[in-house]
Design a protein around this motif. Structure first.
Motif, mmCIF file in Angstrom:
data_model
loop_
_atom_site.group_PDB
_atom_site.id
_atom_site.type_symbol
_atom_site.label_atom_id
_atom_site.label_comp_id
_atom_site.label_asym_id
_atom_site.label_seq_id
_atom_site.Cartn_x
_atom_site.Cartn_y
_atom_site.Cartn_z
ATOM 1 N N VAL A 127 3.778 7.373 4.476
ATOM 2 C CA VAL A 127 4.942 7.286 5.454
ATOM 3 C C VAL A 127 6.288 6.414 4.948
ATOM 4 O O VAL A 127 7.203 6.548 5.412
ATOM 5 N N LEU A 128 5.931 5.515 3.937
ATOM 6 C CA LEU A 128 7.154 4.747 3.390
ATOM 7 C C LEU A 128 7.959 5.774 2.540
ATOM 8 O O LEU A 128 7.724 6.677 1.911
ATOM 9 N N THR A 129 9.198 5.267 2.584
ATOM 10 C CA THR A 129 10.335 5.918 1.979
ATOM 11 C C THR A 129 10.169 5.232 0.304
ATOM 12 O O THR A 129 9.525 4.178 0.122
ATOM 13 N N THR A 130 10.728 5.818 -0.503
ATOM 14 C CA THR A 130 10.656 5.266 -2.029
ATOM 15 C C THR A 130 11.339 4.051 -2.049
ATOM 16 O O THR A 130 12.435 3.965 -1.488
ATOM 17 N N GLY A 131 10.725 2.806 -2.612
ATOM 18 C CA GLY A 131 11.363 1.659 -2.507
ATOM 19 C C GLY A 131 11.043 0.915 -1.291
ATOM 20 O O GLY A 131 11.338 -0.199 -0.932
ATOM 21 N N GLY A 132 10.482 1.611 -0.277
ATOM 22 C CA GLY A 132 9.878 1.023 1.075
ATOM 23 C C GLY A 132 9.027 -0.148 0.834
ATOM 24 O O GLY A 132 8.278 -0.318 -0.344
ATOM 25 N N ARG A 133 8.921 -0.972 1.657
ATOM 26 C CA ARG A 133 7.933 -2.310 1.699
ATOM 27 C C ARG A 133 6.661 -2.028 2.479
ATOM 28 O O ARG A 133 6.956 -1.653 3.699
ATOM 29 N N LEU A 134 5.789 -2.516 2.017
ATOM 30 C CA LEU A 134 4.352 -2.922 2.809
ATOM 31 C C LEU A 134 4.159 -4.490 2.695
ATOM 32 O O LEU A 134 4.128 -5.025 1.616
ATOM 33 N N PHE A 135 4.264 -4.995 3.888
ATOM 34 C CA PHE A 135 3.660 -6.493 4.159
ATOM 35 C C PHE A 135 2.639 -6.591 4.903
ATOM 36 O O PHE A 135 2.280 -6.100 5.929
ATOM 37 N N VAL A 136 1.710 -7.136 4.115
ATOM 38 C CA VAL A 136 0.393 -7.761 4.662
ATOM 39 C C VAL A 136 0.198 -9.297 4.731
ATOM 40 O O VAL A 136 0.559 -9.994 3.937
ATOM 41 N N SER A 137 -0.098 -9.518 6.002
ATOM 42 C CA SER A 137 -0.870 -10.988 6.230
ATOM 43 C C SER A 137 -2.268 -10.965 6.756
ATOM 44 O O SER A 137 -2.343 -10.557 7.816
ATOM 45 N N GLU A 138 -3.225 -11.687 5.975
ATOM 46 C CA GLU A 138 -4.644 -11.551 6.253
ATOM 47 C C GLU A 138 -5.264 -12.797 6.259
ATOM 48 O O GLU A 138 -4.820 -13.557 5.507
ATOM 49 N N LEU A 139 -6.462 -12.991 7.009
ATOM 50 C CA LEU A 139 -7.075 -14.162 6.797
ATOM 51 C C LEU A 139 -7.589 -14.292 5.286
ATOM 52 O O LEU A 139 -8.000 -13.385 4.726
ATOM 53 N N HIS A 140 -7.430 -15.315 4.673
ATOM 54 C CA HIS A 140 -7.612 -15.541 3.362
ATOM 55 C C HIS A 140 -9.199 -15.208 3.135
ATOM 56 O O HIS A 140 -10.114 -15.701 3.907
ATOM 57 N N ASN A 195 -6.461 -30.392 2.677
ATOM 58 C CA ASN A 195 -7.682 -30.518 1.971
ATOM 59 C C ASN A 195 -8.697 -29.399 2.378
ATOM 60 O O ASN A 195 -10.031 -29.555 1.926
ATOM 61 N N LYS A 196 -8.155 -28.096 2.980
ATOM 62 C CA LYS A 196 -8.973 -27.094 3.023
ATOM 63 C C LYS A 196 -8.502 -25.685 2.365
ATOM 64 O O LYS A 196 -7.296 -25.722 1.869
ATOM 65 N N PRO A 197 -9.413 -24.898 2.157
ATOM 66 C CA PRO A 197 -8.980 -23.609 1.510
ATOM 67 C C PRO A 197 -7.658 -23.065 2.367
ATOM 68 O O PRO A 197 -7.637 -23.287 3.494
ATOM 69 N N PRO A 198 -6.924 -22.253 1.756
ATOM 70 C CA PRO A 198 -5.649 -21.563 2.445
ATOM 71 C C PRO A 198 -6.346 -20.772 3.553
ATOM 72 O O PRO A 198 -7.531 -20.264 3.559
ATOM 73 N N ARG A 199 -5.529 -20.685 4.668
ATOM 74 C CA ARG A 199 -6.006 -19.892 5.832
ATOM 75 C C ARG A 199 -5.591 -18.601 5.903
ATOM 76 O O ARG A 199 -6.331 -17.584 6.230
ATOM 77 N N LEU A 200 -4.339 -18.111 5.128
ATOM 78 C CA LEU A 200 -4.035 -16.911 5.090
ATOM 79 C C LEU A 200 -3.559 -16.469 3.832
ATOM 80 O O LEU A 200 -3.177 -17.302 2.958
ATOM 81 N N ILE A 201 -3.298 -15.456 3.447
ATOM 82 C CA ILE A 201 -2.891 -14.634 2.334
ATOM 83 C C ILE A 201 -1.908 -13.663 2.746
ATOM 84 O O ILE A 201 -1.969 -12.863 3.450
ATOM 85 N N SER A 202 -0.717 -13.685 1.928
ATOM 86 C CA SER A 202 0.302 -12.612 2.127
ATOM 87 C C SER A 202 0.644 -11.781 0.926
ATOM 88 O O SER A 202 0.712 -12.262 -0.100
ATOM 89 N N PHE A 203 0.702 -10.467 0.936
ATOM 90 C CA PHE A 203 1.132 -9.607 0.086
ATOM 91 C C PHE A 203 2.596 -8.980 0.534
ATOM 92 O O PHE A 203 2.679 -8.579 1.880
ATOM 93 N N VAL A 204 3.509 -8.507 -0.490
ATOM 94 C CA VAL A 204 4.604 -7.663 -0.282
ATOM 95 C C VAL A 204 4.421 -6.479 -1.471
ATOM 96 O O VAL A 204 4.339 -6.795 -2.657
ATOM 97 N N PHE A 205 4.215 -5.230 -1.023
ATOM 98 C CA PHE A 205 4.344 -4.351 -2.293
ATOM 99 C C PHE A 205 5.546 -3.574 -1.773
ATOM 100 O O PHE A 205 6.004 -3.438 -0.810
ATOM 101 N N SER A 206 5.667 -2.637 -2.789
ATOM 102 C CA SER A 206 7.010 -1.873 -2.863
ATOM 103 C C SER A 206 6.544 -0.446 -3.150
ATOM 104 O O SER A 206 5.670 -0.225 -4.126
ATOM 105 N N LYS A 207 6.710 0.618 -2.708
ATOM 106 C CA LYS A 207 6.501 2.130 -2.822
ATOM 107 C C LYS A 207 7.227 2.602 -4.130
ATOM 108 O O LYS A 207 8.486 2.732 -4.231
ATOM 109 N N SER A 208 6.505 2.642 -5.295
ATOM 110 C CA SER A 208 7.163 3.293 -6.544
ATOM 111 C C SER A 208 7.299 4.707 -6.585
ATOM 112 O O SER A 208 6.639 5.519 -5.554
ATOM 113 N N PRO A 209 8.386 5.218 -7.224
ATOM 114 C CA PRO A 209 8.377 6.896 -7.384
ATOM 115 C C PRO A 209 7.247 7.380 -7.891
ATOM 116 O O PRO A 209 6.370 7.074 -8.587
ATOM 117 N N GLN A 210 7.067 8.653 -7.156
ATOM 118 C CA GLN A 210 6.017 9.481 -7.530
ATOM 119 C C GLN A 210 6.080 9.930 -8.736
ATOM 120 O O GLN A 210 7.149 10.159 -9.650
#
Length: 210
Positions: A127-140, A195-210
């Motif tokens: 569904v993403l355009t070329t160069g479009g972003r995917l942002f993910v934020s999840e429990l670590h 002094n605890k492990p990280p709670r969340l992790i986030s990623f940003v991805f970009s759609k590469s050209p096919q």
């Protein structure tokens, strides 16, 4: 209790319950995205709309999707914006979104309840355009290794919502397999997580050209 049933039950009190993970996720989304601008945004798992208003402020058009009718009804009640369209849909099935039509896909605190990461990343790439972003934020994953899951109290009983453990390498492998290149990875702590492990992790991805 199944995931959909659990969130239907939780919807009534979700916004009022004390929840550091929910609150931190809202901060993470704002810190990562609030200075960006997009034409079209797809929000996966919008829930009661905690991030929807912010997304509507950075996007000309927002499609907010959730499989819980009870959760999405809460989001509708809070939204007064005319650039947001809400859809009840299960994201583990083909999304009702046209190919190459979205500039940003966001996914917050959802994927722990999804077994097949590959399907989600494949649909995001579709569904993403070329160069479009995917942002993910999840429990670590570190929290998951300790047995932490989404949960809430109801009638003096603690209800834990079924979850799947996804390692950091699982997210990266799913992205690589579907033409999504990693742009950013961050770990996040709540102010009371010293002094605890990280709670969340986030990623940003970009759609590469096919």
């Amino acid at each position: 209790m199944k995931v959909k049933e659990a969130y239907a039950e939780w919807a009534a009190s979700y916004d009022q319950d004390a929840n550091r993970t929910r609150d931190l996720d809202e901060q993470v989304a704002r810190a990562t995205l609030s200075q960006e601008r997009f034409n079209s945004i797809l929000e996966l798992g919008c829930g009661t709309g905690k991030n929807t208003t912010m997304l509507a402020g950075i996007g000309a058009h927002v499609i907010a999707v959730d499989f819980s009718e009870a959760m999405i009804e809460k989001a509708r009640q809070k939204s007064t914006l005319n650039n947001v369209r809400f859809i009840v849909s299960d994201i583990t099935e083909r999304w009702p979104i046209a190919e190459g039509s979205v500039d940003l896909v966001t996914c917050n605190l959802v994927l722990e309840h999804v077994e097949n990461l590959g399907f989600i990343f494949r649909e995001a790439a579709r569904v993403l355009t070329t160069g479009g972003r995917l942002f993910v934020s999840e429990l670590h994953p570190f929290r998951q290794y300790q047995g932490v899951v989404a949960r809430f109290e109801r009638d003096a009983a603690r209800i834990e919502i079924p979850a799947f453990v996804h390692h950091i390498s699982d997210f990266l492998a799913a992205a690589t397999s579907h033409t999504l290149a990693l742009l950013d990875l961050k770990e996040w702590w709540h102010a009371e997580d010293e002094n605890k492990p990280p709670r969340l992790i986030s990623f940003v991805f970009s759609k590469s050209p096919q």
